[in-house]
Write a protein that holds these residues in place. Structure first.
Motif, mmCIF file in Angstrom:
data_model
loop_
_atom_site.group_PDB
_atom_site.id
_atom_site.type_symbol
_atom_site.label_atom_id
_atom_site.label_comp_id
_atom_site.label_asym_id
_atom_site.label_seq_id
_atom_site.Cartn_x
_atom_site.Cartn_y
_atom_site.Cartn_z
ATOM 1 N N GLU A 127 -37.626 63.491 1.554
ATOM 2 C CA GLU A 127 -37.696 62.081 1.917
ATOM 3 C C GLU A 127 -36.380 61.339 1.719
ATOM 4 O O GLU A 127 -36.298 60.127 1.965
ATOM 5 N N ASP A 128 -35.333 62.058 1.304
ATOM 6 C CA ASP A 128 -34.026 61.426 1.077
ATOM 7 C C ASP A 128 -32.998 61.835 2.124
ATOM 8 O O ASP A 128 -31.793 61.873 1.856
ATOM 9 N N THR A 129 -33.465 62.141 3.332
ATOM 10 C CA THR A 129 -32.569 62.642 4.380
ATOM 11 C C THR A 129 -32.487 61.678 5.561
ATOM 12 O O THR A 129 -33.473 61.072 5.981
ATOM 13 N N LEU A 130 -31.292 61.573 6.103
ATOM 14 C CA LEU A 130 -31.005 60.753 7.285
ATOM 15 C C LEU A 130 -30.229 61.618 8.266
ATOM 16 O O LEU A 130 -29.355 62.393 7.863
ATOM 17 N N ALA A 131 -30.537 61.511 9.551
ATOM 18 C CA ALA A 131 -29.800 62.254 10.573
ATOM 19 C C ALA A 131 -29.548 61.350 11.766
ATOM 20 O O ALA A 131 -30.408 60.534 12.136
ATOM 21 N N VAL A 132 -28.367 61.514 12.374
ATOM 22 C CA VAL A 132 -27.995 60.720 13.542
ATOM 23 C C VAL A 132 -27.421 61.648 14.606
ATOM 24 O O VAL A 132 -26.549 62.475 14.312
ATOM 25 N N GLY A 133 -27.902 61.521 15.841
ATOM 26 C CA GLY A 133 -27.415 62.367 16.927
ATOM 27 C C GLY A 133 -27.746 61.776 18.284
ATOM 28 O O GLY A 133 -28.425 60.744 18.379
ATOM 29 N N ASP A 134 -27.286 62.459 19.343
ATOM 30 C CA ASP A 134 -27.478 61.900 20.683
ATOM 31 C C ASP A 134 -27.928 62.912 21.731
ATOM 32 O O ASP A 134 -28.273 62.515 22.849
ATOM 33 N N GLY A 135 -27.910 64.215 21.406
ATOM 34 C CA GLY A 135 -28.160 65.218 22.436
ATOM 35 C C GLY A 135 -29.413 66.028 22.234
ATOM 36 O O GLY A 135 -30.099 65.917 21.207
#
Length: 270
Positions: free
Chosen positions: A211-219
């Motif tokens: 629950e302490d994870t963040l992810a950012v992407g576009d593809g």
């Protein structure tokens, strides 16, 4: 997923192209560099998670000033220890059956097989901005001789839409693949390998709670990563299938959409 106002991630997974780096300018803005630096300085695990090869990832790490931890390259098939600049985990597959399946479907396609940390074997030369690092032109037979972590198939001269139609329903033996929305590329990696699978292994090793994870992407290659994260953020220019997999949609890469996402939890440091 709704996150409480007091929540702050301890592991931040960031895609490169289309997330931190603007493909239109082939650059990372000063604002993005500062925002990422402040996350690192806060003691958070920043994991660059990209479809790029190790050779294409190392310059990005240098530009961001990331000097330790781990980076995930080739859609999770290659894990790099940043401090030593060495690949500490490489998963591979046999490219021969993949070529035999794809060559009649994508006639005239160009192929590139990654040789970790040294070069790419290519059937024809790629644009240097598309394939990072040295390229070694060779025969198809030579390219298929040994297991590889990543195989790029570039159906040059065709639209991404036509490529997607040709790949519809295709199953590749011992592999999984993604089809790019922006260019006529297929990226093939070993079966079961993704940014998400590699991130999960790393998360467990680091002792970070799910629950302490963040992810950012576009593809397309970010979809599983966005679904894996407690809070997944899609860049605004990403295709609808990527945006729908996320908990939040940010601004576009040309607008530095990543910056306000990171600043929400990591304000500028004095």
């Amino acid at each position: 997923m709704t996150t409480p106002s007091s929540w702050k991630p301890r592991l931040v997974a960031l895609d490169v192209d289309g997330t931190m780096l603007d493909p239109a300018t082939q650059s990372i803005s000063a604002g993005v560099r500062r925002a990422v630096s402040d996350v690192v300085e806060a003691g958070v695990h920043v994991v660059v998670s990209t479809g790029r090869s190790m050779l294409g990832t190392l310059p990005v790490l240098d530009e961001l000033g990331i000097s330790d931890g781990d980076a995930l390259c080739s859609n999770g098939a290659v894990r790099v220890e940043v401090s030593s600049r060495e690949a500490v985990s490489v998963e591979t597959f046999d490219p021969q059956p993949v070529y035999e399946r794809l060559s009649p479907l994508l006639p005239g396609a160009l192929y590139a097989a990654e040789q970790v940390g040294t070069a790419s074997l290519v059937t024809e030369l790629f644009d240097p901005e598309e394939l990072h690092g040295p390229q070694r032109r060779c025969s198809v037979e030579r390219l298929l001789e040994h297991p590889v972590p990543r195989l790029i198939v570039n159906w040059a001269g065709h639209s991404p839409e036509r490529l997607r139609a040709s790949m519809d329903g295709v199953v590749l033996p011992g592999c999984c693949y993604t089809v790019d929305h922006y260019q006529p590329w297929v990226t093939v990696v070993p079966d079961g390998v993704s940014k998400a699978s590699a991130l999960e292994k790393l998360r467990v090793e680091l002792g970070v709670a799910a629950e302490d994870t963040l992810a950012v992407g576009d593809g397309d290659n970010d979809i599983q990563m966005l679904e894996w994260a407690h809070h997944g953020v899609a860049m605004g220019q990403g295709p609808s299938v990527v945006r729908s997999a996320a908990d939040e949609v940010a601004g576009t890469v040309s607008e530095d959409g990543l910056v306000p996402v990171l600043r929400r939890w990591f304000p500028p440091r004095d």
